[in-house]
Design an enzyme around this catalytic site. Structure first.
Site, mmCIF file in Angstrom:
data_model
loop_
_atom_site.group_PDB
_atom_site.id
_atom_site.type_symbol
_atom_site.label_atom_id
_atom_site.label_comp_id
_atom_site.label_asym_id
_atom_site.label_seq_id
_atom_site.Cartn_x
_atom_site.Cartn_y
_atom_site.Cartn_z
ATOM 1 N N LYS A 16 0.692 -1.275 0.119
ATOM 2 C CA LYS A 16 0.113 -0.066 -0.088
ATOM 3 C C LYS A 16 1.035 1.189 0.090
ATOM 4 O O LYS A 16 0.470 2.424 -0.554
ATOM 5 C CB LYS A 16 -0.987 -0.014 1.267
ATOM 6 C CG LYS A 16 -2.085 -0.835 1.012
ATOM 7 C CD LYS A 16 -3.187 -0.744 2.137
ATOM 8 C CE LYS A 16 -4.130 -1.762 1.979
ATOM 9 N NZ LYS A 16 -5.288 -1.494 3.147
ATOM 10 N N ASP A 42 -9.917 2.945 2.359
ATOM 11 C CA ASP A 42 -10.099 2.353 3.755
ATOM 12 C C ASP A 42 -10.690 3.287 4.823
ATOM 13 O O ASP A 42 -11.607 2.886 5.671
ATOM 14 C CB ASP A 42 -8.665 1.839 4.207
ATOM 15 C CG ASP A 42 -8.078 0.642 3.559
ATOM 16 O OD1 ASP A 42 -8.899 0.007 3.039
ATOM 17 O OD2 ASP A 42 -6.692 0.733 3.296
#
Length: 278
Positions: free
Chosen positions: A66, A102
């Protein structure tokens, strides 16, 4: 021609994203498929180049890529920049744009269980990894009264606190446990309690107040030891399926411009895990 989407991570075989996204494509009549790509860290740059070469329309990015993937993208939106991580890539005619869903995905799962506004809540976040950073950033941006990051290694909590543009307090998990009755929301972002170590718990709940919201990002098992013990003490509990579904749905919207059925997505995940909504 069928459009291709996928997940880049290492490992990825456990992921339920293909089940969720492929069903959504079918429900909306989109000619597309979602695949898993197990990408070792040393091959990440090549894999990202392959997005253009293979005309992959969009990707999710998961552990451990990420942060590293940001170096290989053409553009990163402001929210992802602030979080310092990307979990969604959109291939816009060869231009790779990074997003992070997220934090917003988590917030959308949290807000419905709150009994008072976020601006009136003191929040304790357990852990200082990528998920914690996304959640801390969005909670601070949305005006939570106070956000405290607790980690077993204090230096990592301090690093997270200083990397954001907000006033975040860092502490140890042991210290946070002694003041647990001061918090309105407790969020576990660590892997403590994840299968197969289902008897583990990330923090002592001895001082938990009954009207607290206790949330765990883990969704395997659906009811972790943390949630079971919090429920016994009268707290309101929130499992990790909501965040998983919401972040995926937001990615889907970036890729297709269409809104998937989130309730159906959640039902599929719960059925796969053999559980029910908390």
């Amino acid at each position: 021609m069928e459009k291709l989407f996928g997940l880049f991570g290492h490992p990825v075989t456990h992921s339920m994203s293909p089940m969720m996204h492929n069903d959504a494509f079918q429900q909306l009549g989109i000619d597309a498929s979602y695949k898993l790509f197990d990408v070792k860290p040393e091959f990440l740059k090549d894999a990202v180049l392959g997005i253009r070469a293979l005309n992959i329309v969009g990707c999710n990015i998961t552990i451990p890529h990420k942060v590293a993937v940001m170096d290989f993208l053409d553009e990163i939106d402001d929210e992802a920049k602030e979080i310092g991580a990307v979990n969604t890539i959109v291939n816009l005619d060869g231009k790779l744009i990074g997003y992070n869903t997220d934090g917003r995905g988590y917030l959308e799962s949290l807000v419905p269980v709150l009994t008072k506004r976020l601006t009136e809540q003191r929040v304790l976040v357990l852990g200082a990894g990528g998920a914690a950073r996304a959640i801390v950033t969005v909670l601070a941006r949305e005006g939570a009264q106070e956000v405290i990051v607790a980690n077993r290694t204090l230096s990592k909590a301090k690093d997270l606190a200083t990397l954001t543009n907000h006033d975040i307090i860092a502490t140890t998990i042991e210290e946070a446990a002694t003041e647990l009755n001061q918090f309105d929301i407790i969020i576990n972002t660590t892997s403590v309690g994840m299968s197969p170590n289902i008897e583990d718990i990330p923090v002592s709940l001895d001082k938990l107040k009954a009207d607290c919201v206790v949330s765990d990002l883990i969704y395997n098992p659906i009811r972790t030891k943390l949630l079971i013990e919090a429920d016994k003490r009268g707290a309101k509990i929130l499992d990790g399926v909501g965040m998983f579904v919401n972040q995926g749905a937001l990615s889907f919207e970036y890729w297709t411009g269409q809104k998937p059925n989130r309730e159906r997505m959640a039902q599929l995940v719960y059925q796969k895990l053999g559980g029910t909504l908390c």
